[in-house]
Write a protein that holds these residues in place. Structure first.
Motif, PDB file in Angstrom:
ATOM      1  N   GLU A 168       0.848  -1.183   0.000  1.00 48.82           N
ATOM      2  CA  GLU A 168       0.000   0.000   0.000  1.00 48.82           C
ATOM      3  C   GLU A 168       0.887   1.238   0.000  1.00 48.82           C
ATOM      4  O   GLU A 168       2.023   1.195   0.464  1.00 48.82           O
ATOM      5  CB  GLU A 168      -0.937   0.022   1.212  1.00 48.82           C
ATOM      6  CG  GLU A 168      -0.239   0.099   2.548  1.00 48.82           C
ATOM      7  CD  GLU A 168      -1.199   0.127   3.720  1.00 48.82           C
ATOM      8  OE1 GLU A 168      -2.255   0.773   3.622  1.00 48.82           O
ATOM      9  OE2 GLU A 168      -0.881  -0.509   4.745  1.00 48.82           O
ATOM     10  N   GLU A 169       0.355   2.320  -0.538  1.00 49.40           N
ATOM     11  CA  GLU A 169       1.032   3.619  -0.550  1.00 49.40           C
ATOM     12  C   GLU A 169       0.341   4.499   0.475  1.00 49.40           C
ATOM     13  O   GLU A 169      -0.854   4.755   0.360  1.00 49.40           O
ATOM     14  CB  GLU A 169       0.932   4.262  -1.936  1.00 49.40           C
ATOM     15  CG  GLU A 169       1.607   3.488  -3.041  1.00 49.40           C
ATOM     16  CD  GLU A 169       3.085   3.776  -3.142  1.00 49.40           C
ATOM     17  OE1 GLU A 169       3.520   4.876  -2.751  1.00 49.40           O
ATOM     18  OE2 GLU A 169       3.813   2.884  -3.600  1.00 49.40           O
ATOM     19  N   VAL A 170       1.073   4.951   1.499  1.00 47.65           N
ATOM     20  CA  VAL A 170       0.470   5.743   2.571  1.00 47.65           C
ATOM     21  C   VAL A 170       1.427   6.824   3.071  1.00 47.65           C
ATOM     22  O   VAL A 170       2.644   6.679   2.953  1.00 47.65           O
ATOM     23  CB  VAL A 170       0.040   4.865   3.771  1.00 47.65           C
ATOM     24  CG1 VAL A 170      -1.102   3.952   3.431  1.00 47.65           C
ATOM     25  CG2 VAL A 170       1.194   4.061   4.303  1.00 47.65           C
ATOM     26  N   ARG A 171       0.839   7.859   3.628  1.00 47.94           N
ATOM     27  CA  ARG A 171       1.622   8.872   4.334  1.00 47.94           C
ATOM     28  C   ARG A 171       1.729   8.428   5.791  1.00 47.94           C
ATOM     29  O   ARG A 171       0.735   8.091   6.406  1.00 47.94           O
ATOM     30  CB  ARG A 171       0.949  10.233   4.251  1.00 47.94           C
ATOM     31  CG  ARG A 171       0.947  10.788   2.849  1.00 47.94           C
ATOM     32  CD  ARG A 171       0.480  12.236   2.824  1.00 47.94           C
ATOM     33  NE  ARG A 171       0.353  12.709   1.470  1.00 47.94           N
ATOM     34  CZ  ARG A 171       1.364  13.129   0.707  1.00 47.94           C
ATOM     35  NH1 ARG A 171       2.582  13.157   1.200  1.00 47.94           N
ATOM     36  NH2 ARG A 171       1.166  13.524  -0.529  1.00 47.94           N
ATOM     37  N   LEU A 172       2.947   8.400   6.306  1.00 46.03           N
ATOM     38  CA  LEU A 172       3.189   7.936   7.668  1.00 46.03           C
ATOM     39  C   LEU A 172       3.974   8.985   8.440  1.00 46.03           C
ATOM     40  O   LEU A 172       4.763   9.732   7.869  1.00 46.03           O
ATOM     41  CB  LEU A 172       3.996   6.634   7.663  1.00 46.03           C
ATOM     42  CG  LEU A 172       3.379   5.437   6.963  1.00 46.03           C
ATOM     43  CD1 LEU A 172       4.385   4.305   6.874  1.00 46.03           C
ATOM     44  CD2 LEU A 172       2.135   4.978   7.699  1.00 46.03           C
ATOM     45  N   ASN A 173       3.777   8.989   9.729  1.00 47.34           N
ATOM     46  CA  ASN A 173       4.532   9.862  10.600  1.00 47.34           C
ATOM     47  C   ASN A 173       5.696   9.055  11.184  1.00 47.34           C
ATOM     48  O   ASN A 173       5.574   8.469  12.251  1.00 47.34           O
ATOM     49  CB  ASN A 173       3.630  10.416  11.709  1.00 47.34           C
ATOM     50  CG  ASN A 173       4.333  11.445  12.551  1.00 47.34           C
ATOM     51  OD1 ASN A 173       5.365  11.979  12.152  1.00 47.34           O
ATOM     52  ND2 ASN A 173       3.797  11.714  13.720  1.00 47.34           N
ATOM     53  N   ILE A 174       6.797   9.032  10.452  1.00 44.60           N
ATOM     54  CA  ILE A 174       7.990   8.293  10.865  1.00 44.60           C
ATOM     55  C   ILE A 174       9.076   9.302  11.211  1.00 44.60           C
ATOM     56  O   ILE A 174       9.379  10.190  10.409  1.00 44.60           O
ATOM     57  CB  ILE A 174       8.477   7.337   9.755  1.00 44.60           C
ATOM     58  CG1 ILE A 174       7.409   6.272   9.481  1.00 44.60           C
ATOM     59  CG2 ILE A 174       9.805   6.692  10.136  1.00 44.60           C
ATOM     60  CD1 ILE A 174       7.762   5.317   8.375  1.00 44.60           C
ATOM     61  N   THR A 175       9.636   9.173  12.411  1.00 44.39           N
ATOM     62  CA  THR A 175      10.634  10.141  12.847  1.00 44.39           C
ATOM     63  C   THR A 175      12.004   9.894  12.211  1.00 44.39           C
ATOM     64  O   THR A 175      12.813  10.811  12.132  1.00 44.39           O
ATOM     65  CB  THR A 175      10.781  10.123  14.381  1.00 44.39           C
ATOM     66  OG1 THR A 175      11.101   8.800  14.797  1.00 44.39           O
ATOM     67  CG2 THR A 175       9.487  10.570  15.045  1.00 44.39           C
ATOM     68  N   LYS A 176      12.265   8.700  11.781  1.00 42.14           N
ATOM     69  CA  LYS A 176      13.532   8.406  11.112  1.00 42.14           C
ATOM     70  C   LYS A 176      13.529   9.049   9.722  1.00 42.14           C
ATOM     71  O   LYS A 176      12.543   8.988   8.998  1.00 42.14           O
ATOM     72  CB  LYS A 176      13.726   6.896  10.950  1.00 42.14           C
ATOM     73  CG  LYS A 176      13.724   6.130  12.243  1.00 42.14           C
ATOM     74  CD  LYS A 176      15.109   5.913  12.709  1.00 42.14           C
ATOM     75  CE  LYS A 176      15.110   5.072  13.964  1.00 42.14           C
ATOM     76  NZ  LYS A 176      15.975   5.590  14.961  1.00 42.14           N
ATOM     77  N   GLU A 177      14.628   9.661   9.367  1.00 40.58           N
ATOM     78  CA  GLU A 177      14.753  10.314   8.070  1.00 40.58           C
ATOM     79  C   GLU A 177      15.093   9.293   6.981  1.00 40.58           C
ATOM     80  O   GLU A 177      15.817   8.338   7.239  1.00 40.58           O
ATOM     81  CB  GLU A 177      15.860  11.376   8.117  1.00 40.58           C
ATOM     82  CG  GLU A 177      15.550  12.544   9.020  1.00 40.58           C
ATOM     83  CD  GLU A 177      14.465  13.443   8.449  1.00 40.58           C
ATOM     84  OE1 GLU A 177      14.417  13.630   7.231  1.00 40.58           O
ATOM     85  OE2 GLU A 177      13.658  13.958   9.245  1.00 40.58           O
ATOM     86  N   ILE A 178      14.579   9.544   5.789  1.00 36.63           N
ATOM     87  CA  ILE A 178      15.025   8.735   4.655  1.00 36.63           C
ATOM     88  C   ILE A 178      16.416   9.241   4.265  1.00 36.63           C
ATOM     89  O   ILE A 178      16.743  10.394   4.543  1.00 36.63           O
ATOM     90  CB  ILE A 178      14.046   8.789   3.457  1.00 36.63           C
ATOM     91  CG1 ILE A 178      13.956  10.189   2.873  1.00 36.63           C
ATOM     92  CG2 ILE A 178      12.682   8.277   3.834  1.00 36.63           C
ATOM     93  CD1 ILE A 178      13.270  10.234   1.535  1.00 36.63           C
ATOM     94  N   PRO A 179      17.224   8.421   3.650  1.00 36.22           N
ATOM     95  CA  PRO A 179      18.574   8.851   3.287  1.00 36.22           C
ATOM     96  C   PRO A 179      18.551  10.042   2.323  1.00 36.22           C
ATOM     97  O   PRO A 179      17.778  10.055   1.363  1.00 36.22           O
ATOM     98  CB  PRO A 179      19.177   7.620   2.608  1.00 36.22           C
ATOM     99  CG  PRO A 179      18.317   6.489   3.010  1.00 36.22           C
ATOM    100  CD  PRO A 179      16.964   7.039   3.291  1.00 36.22           C
ATOM    101  N   ASN A 180      19.386  11.025   2.584  1.00 33.57           N
ATOM    102  CA  ASN A 180      19.464  12.201   1.706  1.00 33.57           C
ATOM    103  C   ASN A 180      19.858  11.828   0.292  1.00 33.57           C
ATOM    104  O   ASN A 180      19.359  12.410  -0.670  1.00 33.57           O
ATOM    105  CB  ASN A 180      20.456  13.227   2.268  1.00 33.57           C
ATOM    106  CG  ASN A 180      19.923  13.912   3.500  1.00 33.57           C
ATOM    107  OD1 ASN A 180      18.718  14.070   3.661  1.00 33.57           O
ATOM    108  ND2 ASN A 180      20.826  14.317   4.377  1.00 33.57           N
ATOM    109  N   ASN A 181      20.755  10.864   0.157  1.00 31.42           N
ATOM    110  CA  ASN A 181      21.215  10.506  -1.182  1.00 31.42           C
ATOM    111  C   ASN A 181      20.123   9.835  -2.016  1.00 31.42           C
ATOM    112  O   ASN A 181      20.221   9.774  -3.229  1.00 31.42           O
ATOM    113  CB  ASN A 181      22.486   9.665  -1.145  1.00 31.42           C
ATOM    114  CG  ASN A 181      22.331   8.380  -0.368  1.00 31.42           C
ATOM    115  OD1 ASN A 181      21.465   8.254   0.503  1.00 31.42           O
ATOM    116  ND2 ASN A 181      23.172   7.413  -0.664  1.00 31.42           N
TER     117      ASN A 181
END
Length: 134
Positions: free
Chosen positions: A70-83
């Motif tokens: 599924e494609e969803v908006r989540l409130n995740i505190t971990k950042e996705i990698p900048n690269n």
């Protein structure tokens, strides 16, 4: 009058059909979180990836979120990698979520990332389902 000699000119053309998979592919290149990941979770991950890649992407996209993704908006505190944003694509805020265990049994484990052009870029393996509120 002097003749101009032509050297072996090469035309560079970007390949648009070089690799066009009909199945989902998995990339761990941007994995930043995999805590509480035990031996049975590794086996479950392998089995889920094997199951999901055994059907065409078109069939997989028709599966419900309990079996497929599924494609969803989540409130995740971990950042996705900048690269990821510089290498692949600008992140639009929607994550692709695959359940590590169908029907959340024995845990609410999730594989979280982003699917772009049939490649699932994995950011987080949340084996115990604690990375965000369900």
């Amino acid at each position: 009058m002097a003749k101009i000699k032509k050297k072996d000119a090469k035309i560079v053309k970007q390949c648009t059909e070089c690799f066009k998979s009909k199945h989902i592919l998995f990339s761990f290149a941007y994995l930043v979180y995999q805590q509480n990941f035990e031996k049975n979770d590794i086996e479950a991950l392998y089995n889920r990836m094997k199951e999901l890649s055994s059907v065409s992407y078109m069939q997989l996209s028709l599966w419900d979120k309990y079996k497929g993704f599924e494609e969803v908006r989540l409130n995740i505190t971990k950042e996705i990698p900048n690269n990821f944003q510089t290498d692949i694509a600008e992140f639009d805020g929607k994550y692709t979520v695959i359940r590590l265990y169908k029907n959340n049994n024995p845990t609410k484990g999730r594989i979280i990332g982003k699917i772009i052009n049939k490649v699932f870029y994995i950011f987080y393996i949340d084996a115990k389902g604690i990375l965000y509120k369900h």
